[in-house]
Design a protein around this motif. Structure first.
Motif, PDB file in Angstrom:
ATOM      1  N   MET A 281     -20.744   1.518   7.463  1.00 45.93           N
ATOM      2  CA  MET A 281     -19.286   1.445   7.515  1.00 45.93           C
ATOM      3  C   MET A 281     -18.720   0.883   6.216  1.00 45.93           C
ATOM      4  SD  MET A 281     -18.981   0.012  11.430  1.00 45.93           S
ATOM      5  CE  MET A 281     -20.363  -1.105  11.182  1.00 45.93           C
ATOM      6  N   ALA A 282     -17.652   1.522   5.760  1.00 41.34           N
ATOM      7  CA  ALA A 282     -16.883   1.017   4.628  1.00 41.34           C
ATOM      8  C   ALA A 282     -15.409   1.073   5.025  1.00 41.34           C
ATOM      9  CB  ALA A 282     -17.152   1.840   3.378  1.00 41.34           C
ATOM     10  N   ASN A 283     -15.139   0.611   6.234  1.00 39.65           N
ATOM     11  CA  ASN A 283     -13.782   0.727   6.790  1.00 39.65           C
ATOM     12  C   ASN A 283     -13.061  -0.614   6.886  1.00 39.65           C
ATOM     13  OD1 ASN A 283     -15.421  -0.263   8.810  1.00 39.65           O
ATOM     14  ND2 ASN A 283     -14.768   1.179  10.385  1.00 39.65           N
ATOM     15  N   HIS A 284     -13.549  -1.615   6.165  1.00 42.10           N
ATOM     16  CA  HIS A 284     -12.864  -2.899   6.097  1.00 42.10           C
ATOM     17  C   HIS A 284     -11.534  -2.729   5.353  1.00 42.10           C
ATOM     18  CE1 HIS A 284     -12.207  -7.055   4.489  1.00 42.10           C
ATOM     19  NE2 HIS A 284     -12.634  -7.381   5.693  1.00 42.10           N
TER      20      HIS A 284
ATOM     21  N   TYR B 239     -10.911   1.119  -0.268  1.00 38.82           N
ATOM     22  CA  TYR B 239      -9.895   2.121  -0.593  1.00 38.82           C
ATOM     23  C   TYR B 239     -10.089   3.419   0.186  1.00 38.82           C
ATOM     24  CZ  TYR B 239      -8.220  -0.714  -4.476  1.00 38.82           C
ATOM     25  OH  TYR B 239      -7.676  -1.723  -5.238  1.00 38.82           O
ATOM     26  N   LEU B 240     -11.335   3.731   0.548  1.00 37.22           N
ATOM     27  CA  LEU B 240     -11.621   4.950   1.305  1.00 37.22           C
ATOM     28  C   LEU B 240     -12.337   4.546   2.592  1.00 37.22           C
ATOM     29  CD1 LEU B 240     -11.629   8.098   1.365  1.00 37.22           C
ATOM     30  CD2 LEU B 240     -13.942   7.959   0.390  1.00 37.22           C
ATOM     31  N   PRO B 241     -11.625   4.474   3.725  1.00 37.36           N
ATOM     32  CA  PRO B 241     -12.266   4.053   4.968  1.00 37.36           C
ATOM     33  C   PRO B 241     -13.308   5.075   5.423  1.00 37.36           C
ATOM     34  CG  PRO B 241      -9.864   3.924   5.120  1.00 37.36           C
ATOM     35  CD  PRO B 241     -10.176   4.706   3.890  1.00 37.36           C
ATOM     36  N   LEU B 242     -14.520   4.594   5.671  1.00 31.40           N
ATOM     37  CA  LEU B 242     -15.610   5.454   6.120  1.00 31.40           C
ATOM     38  C   LEU B 242     -16.354   4.793   7.272  1.00 31.40           C
ATOM     39  CD1 LEU B 242     -17.313   6.608   2.780  1.00 31.40           C
ATOM     40  CD2 LEU B 242     -15.870   7.999   4.274  1.00 31.40           C
TER      41      LEU B 242
ATOM     42  N   GLU C 236      -2.482  -0.050  -1.891  1.00 30.03           N
ATOM     43  CA  GLU C 236      -2.702  -1.495  -2.028  1.00 30.03           C
ATOM     44  C   GLU C 236      -1.961  -2.268  -0.933  1.00 30.03           C
ATOM     45  OE1 GLU C 236      -4.639  -3.282  -3.785  1.00 30.03           O
ATOM     46  OE2 GLU C 236      -5.420  -1.817  -5.217  1.00 30.03           O
ATOM     47  N   SER C 237      -0.762  -1.809  -0.587  1.00 29.40           N
ATOM     48  CA  SER C 237       0.011  -2.511   0.431  1.00 29.40           C
ATOM     49  C   SER C 237      -0.649  -2.472   1.784  1.00 29.40           C
ATOM     50  CB  SER C 237       1.413  -1.927   0.528  1.00 29.40           C
ATOM     51  OG  SER C 237       1.361  -0.540   0.872  1.00 29.40           O
ATOM     52  N   TYR C 238      -1.434  -1.411   2.064  1.00 26.79           N
ATOM     53  CA  TYR C 238      -2.125  -1.296   3.333  1.00 26.79           C
ATOM     54  C   TYR C 238      -3.360  -2.177   3.386  1.00 26.79           C
ATOM     55  CZ  TYR C 238       0.640   2.718   4.899  1.00 26.79           C
ATOM     56  OH  TYR C 238       1.672   3.541   5.314  1.00 26.79           O
ATOM     57  N   ARG C 239      -3.882  -2.516   2.207  1.00 22.56           N
ATOM     58  CA  ARG C 239      -5.058  -3.370   2.179  1.00 22.56           C
ATOM     59  C   ARG C 239      -4.701  -4.784   2.610  1.00 22.56           C
ATOM     60  NH1 ARG C 239      -7.383  -3.761  -3.039  1.00 22.56           N
ATOM     61  NH2 ARG C 239      -9.511  -3.958  -2.240  1.00 22.56           N
ATOM     62  N   ALA C 240      -3.447  -5.189   2.380  1.00 27.81           N
ATOM     63  CA  ALA C 240      -2.899  -6.453   2.905  1.00 27.81           C
ATOM     64  C   ALA C 240      -3.817  -7.641   2.619  1.00 27.81           C
ATOM     65  CB  ALA C 240      -2.650  -6.323   4.414  1.00 27.81           C
ATOM     66  N   LEU C 241      -4.260  -7.723   1.393  1.00 28.57           N
ATOM     67  CA  LEU C 241      -5.186  -8.798   1.024  1.00 28.57           C
ATOM     68  C   LEU C 241      -4.558  -9.803   0.068  1.00 28.57           C
ATOM     69  CD1 LEU C 241      -8.276  -6.500   0.501  1.00 28.57           C
ATOM     70  CD2 LEU C 241      -7.837  -7.933   2.481  1.00 28.57           C
TER      71      LEU C 241
END
Length: 295
Positions: free
Chosen positions: A252-255, A259-262, A290-295
């Motif tokens: 999983m790379a959906n954290h 940038y690309l949820p997998l 970037e705004s969706y990453r909310a970090l």
């Protein structure tokens, strides 16, 4: 969202995304290692094990507040480091007060696993410890040394294999963008090879976030470490996944940091995931703003 405001918590509490609806029992405070250059989670805490009186009171409260909640997560940063005597008390106590709990999980470091014998880990499994979240971060020896992990790649491989032999599910965290300058290809390649040797049930690839007050932040500001851009992170992810060969499980790379949820079902979904990464690298697939990453 389940809340645990009436349980005894000290400081901020961290748990894996998959434990979002779990009972969180803070059995230890902080992290026994607490030296990783990128981690700010436990800098304000001094490691200690909570007393059994406090934990038993929490279990009684949880029995009233969370009847029917089937998962429990034992915090803090590497609670597996607790001596077996504490675990031999805690797991039966969980079963006594929360008999409906079906899965118990905890964080671990490599050294915490190494301190447990094969018989210890088998006992933990047989008495309810179902999943361990192990922070690996990298399989590259130079990267591991640079970020001050508590274990070498060989030791991490041994830890993962010991957990698997005990039939405890293993969830591994690795970090994109953590390698020192010039080590990204080696980090990606060697991490994939280490994951292959460990063959965990779950892999979570997160993009490193530079947190204020950490050694990593000091290195970034001092020009010793560069922050990877989205394309660099995608190329690193692609190479890491390409070198990862799991018999089953999820990669999983959906954290939120990615940038690309997998979410890749291994091994069947790997080829398609590589195609998606290639499309993103070529600009044919939009990335998470970037705004969706909310970090």
């Amino acid at each position: 969202m389940w809340t645990s405001e009436n349980l005894d918590y000290e400081g901020a509490i961290y748990r894996p995304p998959s434990e979002a609806r779990s009972i969180i029992l803070q059995a230890t405070v902080g992290c026994a290692h607490n030296r990783c250059t990128f981690c700010a989670s436990y800098k304000d805490k001094r490691f200690r094990i909570k007393d059994r009186t406090t934990l038993e009171a929490d279990l009684k409260k949880a029995a009233r507040l969370y009847r029917g909640v089937k998962r429990l997560f034992v915090a803090d940063g590497d609670a597996l480091i607790m001596p077996m005597g504490e675990w031999r008390w805690l797991l039966p106590a969980i079963r006594k007060y929360l008999p409906w709990v079906e899965r118990v999980g905890t964080y671990a470091t490599g050294i915490a696993v190494r301190k447990k014998s094969a018989d210890d880990l088998r006992w933990l499994h047989d008495n309810g410890l179902n999943i361990v979240y192990l922070g690996v971060e990298s399989g590259d020896p130079e990267t591991l040394a640079t970020i001050r992990k508590d274990s070498t790649a060989e030791q991490l491989m041994e830890a993962g294999q010991k957990l698997k032999a005990a039939e405890i599910s293993v969830s591994i965290t690795v970090l994109l963008g953590i390698a020192p300058p010039g080590r990204s290809p080696a980090h990606a390649r060697e991490t994939g090879r280490l994951l292959t040797a460990m063959d965990p049930d779950y892999v979570g690839a997160l993009s490193v976030i530079v947190c204020e007050g950490t050694e990593l932040a000091r290195r970034v500001y001092g020009g010793e470490h560069s922050v990877s851009n989205p394309q660099e992170l995608l190329r690193e992810l692609r190479q890491m996944l390409a070198h990862t060969h799991l018999s089953a499980g999820l990669f999983m790379a959906n954290h939120a940091s990615n940038y690309l949820p997998l979410k890749v079902e291994m091994p069947a979904g790997k080829a398609r995931a590589l195609e998606l990464i290639d499309a993103a690298i070529e600009g044919k697939t939009p990335l998470r703003p970037e705004s969706y990453r909310a970090l």
